[in-house]
Scaffold this motif. Structure first.
Motif, PDB file in Angstrom:
ATOM      1  N   ILE A  14       0.824  -1.204   0.000  1.00 49.79           N
ATOM      2  CA  ILE A  14       0.000   0.000   0.000  1.00 49.79           C
ATOM      3  C   ILE A  14       0.860   1.257   0.000  1.00 49.79           C
ATOM      4  O   ILE A  14       0.577   2.219  -0.710  1.00 49.79           O
ATOM      5  CB  ILE A  14      -0.955  -0.003   1.217  1.00 49.79           C
ATOM      6  N   ASN A  15       1.958   1.239   0.750  1.00 50.83           N
ATOM      7  CA  ASN A  15       2.699   2.488   0.975  1.00 50.83           C
ATOM      8  C   ASN A  15       3.922   2.702   0.108  1.00 50.83           C
ATOM      9  O   ASN A  15       4.302   3.837  -0.143  1.00 50.83           O
ATOM     10  CB  ASN A  15       3.147   2.562   2.433  1.00 50.83           C
ATOM     11  N   LEU A  16       4.578   1.651  -0.309  1.00 52.15           N
ATOM     12  CA  LEU A  16       5.918   1.846  -0.857  1.00 52.15           C
ATOM     13  C   LEU A  16       6.019   1.620  -2.365  1.00 52.15           C
ATOM     14  O   LEU A  16       7.098   1.354  -2.878  1.00 52.15           O
ATOM     15  CB  LEU A  16       6.913   0.921  -0.133  1.00 52.15           C
ATOM     16  N   ARG A  17       4.892   1.697  -3.076  1.00 51.31           N
ATOM     17  CA  ARG A  17       4.982   1.544  -4.522  1.00 51.31           C
ATOM     18  C   ARG A  17       5.732   2.730  -5.123  1.00 51.31           C
ATOM     19  O   ARG A  17       5.591   3.858  -4.674  1.00 51.31           O
ATOM     20  CB  ARG A  17       3.578   1.438  -5.130  1.00 51.31           C
ATOM     21  N   THR A  18       6.548   2.444  -6.131  1.00 49.25           N
ATOM     22  CA  THR A  18       7.338   3.513  -6.718  1.00 49.25           C
ATOM     23  C   THR A  18       6.443   4.435  -7.537  1.00 49.25           C
ATOM     24  O   THR A  18       5.271   4.165  -7.762  1.00 49.25           O
ATOM     25  CB  THR A  18       8.460   2.925  -7.596  1.00 49.25           C
ATOM     26  N   LYS A  19       7.040   5.519  -7.977  1.00 48.29           N
ATOM     27  CA  LYS A  19       6.293   6.515  -8.743  1.00 48.29           C
ATOM     28  C   LYS A  19       5.699   5.868 -10.002  1.00 48.29           C
ATOM     29  O   LYS A  19       6.401   5.181 -10.742  1.00 48.29           O
ATOM     30  CB  LYS A  19       7.251   7.638  -9.136  1.00 48.29           C
ATOM     31  N   GLY A  20       4.429   6.081 -10.226  1.00 47.00           N
ATOM     32  CA  GLY A  20       3.787   5.545 -11.426  1.00 47.00           C
ATOM     33  C   GLY A  20       3.202   4.161 -11.240  1.00 47.00           C
ATOM     34  O   GLY A  20       2.449   3.690 -12.084  1.00 47.00           O
ATOM     35  N   MET A  21       3.553   3.491 -10.122  1.00 45.36           N
ATOM     36  CA  MET A  21       3.061   2.123  -9.915  1.00 45.36           C
ATOM     37  C   MET A  21       1.687   2.180  -9.258  1.00 45.36           C
ATOM     38  O   MET A  21       1.545   2.039  -8.052  1.00 45.36           O
ATOM     39  CB  MET A  21       4.060   1.332  -9.061  1.00 45.36           C
ATOM     40  N   SER A  22       0.658   2.422 -10.080  1.00 40.48           N
ATOM     41  CA  SER A  22      -0.694   2.429  -9.527  1.00 40.48           C
ATOM     42  C   SER A  22      -1.113   0.981  -9.270  1.00 40.48           C
ATOM     43  O   SER A  22      -0.456   0.049  -9.722  1.00 40.48           O
ATOM     44  CB  SER A  22      -1.652   3.089 -10.507  1.00 40.48           C
ATOM     45  N   MET A  23      -2.225   0.816  -8.541  1.00 43.23           N
ATOM     46  CA  MET A  23      -2.640  -0.546  -8.193  1.00 43.23           C
ATOM     47  C   MET A  23      -2.904  -1.372  -9.454  1.00 43.23           C
ATOM     48  O   MET A  23      -2.702  -2.584  -9.464  1.00 43.23           O
ATOM     49  CB  MET A  23      -3.902  -0.520  -7.317  1.00 43.23           C
TER      50      MET A  23
END
Lengths: 336, 605
Positions: free
Chosen positions: B213-222
């Protein structure tokens, strides 16, 4: 001896390492690019999958035919005939789905195996197709569900009063049966009443006076029976495979199962051409070390034969004993 | 919270960050008490491989007993001592073997081993994070797991024997040492081990969900997450919801055993005397156990399906068909799995109406499962299929998932379940659908991500041999088992000699055992390949399978923090394989749309 095993393992590992080194070296020397290697190896494995599918499907049907005679004989109860029919319907449907999907799976792998320099067809989704293959299984399952639940409700209908009441009492590692006698009412039982003279802990009350206990389960052909299961120690399960009947016996509660046996033992022996055949009651819930030895002979017979057999069984309480009871049996006994 | 913020800050390109750590590493902090998710995943994997071989070895022993009950095998005595006296397996120890085999396989291999290995490895690497949200919790998660494995292992050596009431440990059998020797100290150790395991699983699960939930990189939407990550996340949520219930069940059982409470015990007369426990219900335990127990089988299979989705898409060189339908069906499976537990209890005396409700919910699970299978097959359709060992295992998974799933329709139908409940038909069903299928998914994952873990490739030829032997022998073991079940043979019988009607089945049992031994040999090939390749395998290229996902952009020579420089930014979903108008047949997630004008489509996201 142990040393020999260890030497064997070490030898195996050394040989394997050697073989691996040779393989790795020869791969390096062949100068094959990864793409070429894929193009060479993929068809071999794809062909393997296709052969596996073909032989597998043949063996699938051959095995079914070969093992059929070992399966349970025809159901010897009214509801059992119905569940067997439903089982067959289910099997036809799932075998059809099984064969079609496995063929699609392995066939596509063969048909669309790697072709060097070509591209796959970019096809990320199609909502119509998704809806179709969501709705189609739903309809089939709904059909199976409705027919299944209909027979489940019939089988588990506990309101029927026409059954002969029989208790199946289980403990490590045997079953005992108790017949309710003329009044068709089982006297209550409670674990605190258990003693050497009263192994089932039956309460000394009017209903219990004509109850008889036995070490076999005898049933009258075409006469409904209501089995009452109890356990005095751990969970057991009363499994009557030939009657398609099973129910757990749980300490502290009474479980029931109602069914109508339809084929006598002697008739079944004739049908199977096996004079030694007997019905059996098996324990089917792990209950201890001798779980696998816990079973009981079951006999289905004519009313006349049954009457003779029952007359030969022991009463729970001797005929001359009085109803007046000691302190051990006066406590509330309504655990059921 | 501090850790998360720290990691967020490190997101902002602190290139030197990782180098600080490199210098401070000692053997202890690098390989044992490490907080690096990549090392922790290897710890999980190697522990699970050892446990798997232990449990598999046990299954070989009881298969020998079932096939040749009359033959004396002197090696049993040298191996097992008093439990193999005169070359005969002791009936009590047979039950212990069955129990511990099931426990290890379900919990330690397919839950701890599968989720622990691949969630740890792939979550940070595929979402573009430097590590898990909490490295400390992650480390504790592994060490609780190791502790629980150790306690379970020790329980094999206690004098009264390990737990032997079946892996479902139903009381009163599991509560009363008088009822079976395994319910003595062995059962206490089983419960302690399981409590450790639950703690490990919860620490891991909370960490996985938080990280995704918190640490996805920039642009990594669900909706740009690979399906592996969706599977791990849903699995982790399922675990968080259901494992505490098992904890409660185990704790109450512990109380009943130790402090004389009566949660599960009542009306018991054993060893010539009545017990004082009054008012409990053994059925209560079954409800609590299966409230975990059923989601548990999906905790086992969902990560395997997630791994297979990725492997099948990559090796078909084609996007996974119905990405969103795949997520939806996983979600639906997970939801339904929480309300189907009663189908394990149709014949316990549970109210028949309640049984009907569970039939409805159970059969509904077949719908999303069918959708998943169809989507896999549609992904293969018109692909350009590369049959790596990983791909072969993924195809095997789909095959087993079909075979085992279909018999579930029969078992889930209460009227039909009456006669096959607790027979070998059930054993065949769940071994195919959650045993073989999940193991094949796990093996697919090991072959596919081995280069990511160790920087080297596993030997392909040995992989092929392993696959073929395993595929053939697993079907050879479990397909004939259906017939034994339909012949009415109960499971957990030490021998089928008690009833003459079972005598005909000896041949089938021998056949099954021969295939079981063959599958054991096949796994030795794997073990050799695995350990050999860790040290001597061929060096892997940076992106050996030409994948789009982020883990292949991080250097294979593990650095703490995953990417030496800035964390890559994501511009597209992970399944742009075989896209028309692009030169290569794959476009990594890091490639912006502006760089691929020829292949962009209106429905790209």
């Amino acid at each position: 001896m142990t040393l020999l095993y260890i030497l064997g393992i070490v030898f195996f590992i050394v040989v394997m390492v050697r073989i691996m080194n040779v393989i790795n070296l020869s791969e390096e020397l062949s100068g094959e690019t990864p793409d070429e290697q894929i193009a060479r190896e993929t068809p071999i494995n794809a062909m393997g999958l296709l052969i596996f599918l073909g032989i597998g499907l043949i063996l699938f049907f051959v095995t079914i035919k070969a093992y059929m005679p070992y399966m349970l004989p025809e159901a010897a109860s009214v509801h059992g005939k119905q569940t067997d029919f439903l089982l067959d319907v289910n099997f036809i449907i799932i075998i059809a789905v099984f064969v079609l999907t496995q063929i699609a799976l392995f066939w596509f792998v063969w048909k669309y195996k790697y072709r060097k320099g070509e591209k796959a067809y970019y096809y990320p989704h199609n909502n119509t197709i998704e809806v179709i293959w969501t709705v189609a299984p739903t309809i089939v399952l709904a059909g199976l569900l409705i027919t299944g639940l209909k027979s489940w409700n019939e089988i588990t209908d506990n309101q029927r009063k026409d059954g002969m009441n029989v208790q199946i009492y289980s403990k490590q590692f045997n079953f005992v049966t108790r017949y309710s006698g003329k009044d068709n009412t089982l006297g209550q039982s409670y674990f605190m009443n258990i003693s050497d003279d009263n192994p089932l802990g039956v309460k000394k009350e009017a209903a219990a006076m004509d109850d008889k206990i036995a070490n076999e389960l005898h049933l009258v052909v075409n006469k409904p029976v209501m089995l009452h299961m109890n356990s005095q120690d751990v969970i057991h399960s009363m499994y009557l495979p030939h009657f398609r009947t099973q129910m757990n016996a749980v300490p502290g509660m009474t479980t029931t199962f109602y069914f109508v046996p339809t084929i006598t033992t002697s008739e079944m022996r004739r049908k199977l051409n096996n004079p030694k055949f007997d019905y059996v009651l098996l324990c089917n819930k792990i209950c201890g070390v001798s779980h696998y030895l816990m079973n009981m002979k079951v006999v289905v017979e004519s009313p006349a034969e049954f009457k003779v057999w029952l007359a030969g069984q022991k009463n729970v309480f001797a005929a001359d004993s009085t109803l007046a009871s000691g302190s051990a049996t006066t406590q509330p006994l309504t655990i059921n | 919270m501090d850790t998360i913020q720290t990691l967020h800050e490190s997101h902002a390109a602190d290139a030197h960050h990782t180098h600080h750590h490199e210098h401070e590493q000692t053997f202890w902090t690098k390989y044992l008490f490490t907080t690096d998710h990549k090392v922790i995943s290897k710890q999980f994997l190697i522990t699970a491989v050892f446990m798997a071989f232990l449990a598999m070895g046990m299954s070989m022993l009881f298969r020998l007993q079932l096939a040749w009950p009359d033959v004396k095998m002197p090696f049993l005595e040298s191996l097992l001592g008093q439990w193999g006296k005169d070359g005969k397996l002791d009936p009590g120890f047979y039950l212990a073997l069955v129990t511990i085999h099931g426990t290890i396989m379900v919990f330690f291999v397919l839950t701890g081993g599968l989720s622990g290995t691949f969630s740890n490895l792939l979550i940070p690497l595929q979402i573009g994070a430097r590590d898990m949200a909490s490295g400390l919790l992650n480390m504790l998660s592994y060490w609780f797991f190791a502790g629980s494995c150790l306690v379970m292992f020790i329980s094999l050596f206690v004098e009264s024997g390990p737990a032997s009431g079946g892996w479902t440990i139903y009381p009163p059998l599991s509560a009363l040492p008088q009822a079976i020797a395994g319910s003595g100290l062995g059962m206490d150790l089983w419960l302690v081990s399981m409590i450790f395991f639950i703690v490990s699983s919860l620490l891991g699960g909370i960490n996985y969900v938080t990280t995704v939930i918190n640490l996805r990189t920039k642009g990594m939407s669900m909706t740009r997450l690979p399906l592996t990550i969706w599977a791990f996340t849903i699995t982790a949520i399922l675990g968080i919801l259901s494992f505490p219930v098992l904890f409660a069940a185990a704790l109450l059982l512990f109380f009943d055993r130790t402090f004389g409470t009566s949660f599960y015990l009542t009306d018991i007369f054993i060893d010539g005397a009545p017990l004082e426990h009054i008012g409990g219900s053994p059925i209560l335990f079954e409800h609590l156990f299966w409230f975990l127990g059923h989601p548990e089988v999906y905790i086992v299979i969902l990560p395997a399906l997630g791994l297979a989705s990725e492997v099948i898409s990559v090796n078909s060189r084609k996007p996974i068909f119905g990405y969103k339908a795949m997520i939806g069906s996983m979600g639906l499976i997970a939801f339904l799995s929480c309300i189907v537990w009663g189908h394990h209890m149709f014949i316990t005396g549970m109210n028949p109406f309640l049984g009907s409700v569970f039939v409805v919910t159970t059969l509904m699970v077949a719908i999303p499962s069918a959708v998943k299978v169809f989507n896999y097959i549609a992904t293969l359709w018109r692909g350009n299929i590369v049959l790596t060992p990983a791909m072969l295992f993924a195809i095997g998974l789909v095959s087993f998932f079909i075979s085992g799933g279909l018999t579930g329709i029969i078992l889930g139908d209460s009227a039909l379940d009456i006669n096959i409940h607790d027979t070998y038909f059930v054993v065949a069903h769940f071994h195919i659908v959650m045993g073989a299928s999940a193991i094949f998914g796990m093996l697919a994952g090991v072959y596919h991500w081995f280069p990511r873990m160790f920087g080297r490739l596993m030997n392909k030829n040995l992989g092929y041999i392993h696959f073929w032997l395993t595929l053939i022998s697993v079907y050879g073991v479990f397909f004939p088992m259906h017939f034994i079940g339909l012949a009415g043979v109960p499971r957990r019988y030490y021998a089928n000699t008690a009833y003459a009607g079972f005598d005909n089945l000896v041949g089938i049992n021998e056949l099954i055992t021969v295939f079981a031994l063959l599958s054991g040999v096949a796994q030795l090939v794997f073990a050799f390949n695995f350990f050999y390749s860790i040290f001597k395998g061929k060096k892997s290229p940076q992106n050996p399978w030409k994948s789009n996902t982020l883990e292949w952009t991080a250097p294979l020579s593990d650095v703490h923090g995953n990417w030496p420089g800035e964390i890559p930014t994501v511009h597209r979903w992970p399944y742009d394989y075989g896209k028309p108008g692009h030169e290569d047949d794959f476009i990594p997630q890091t490639v912006p749309f502006s760089a691929t004008p020829g292949s962009n489509r209106p429905d790209d996201h």
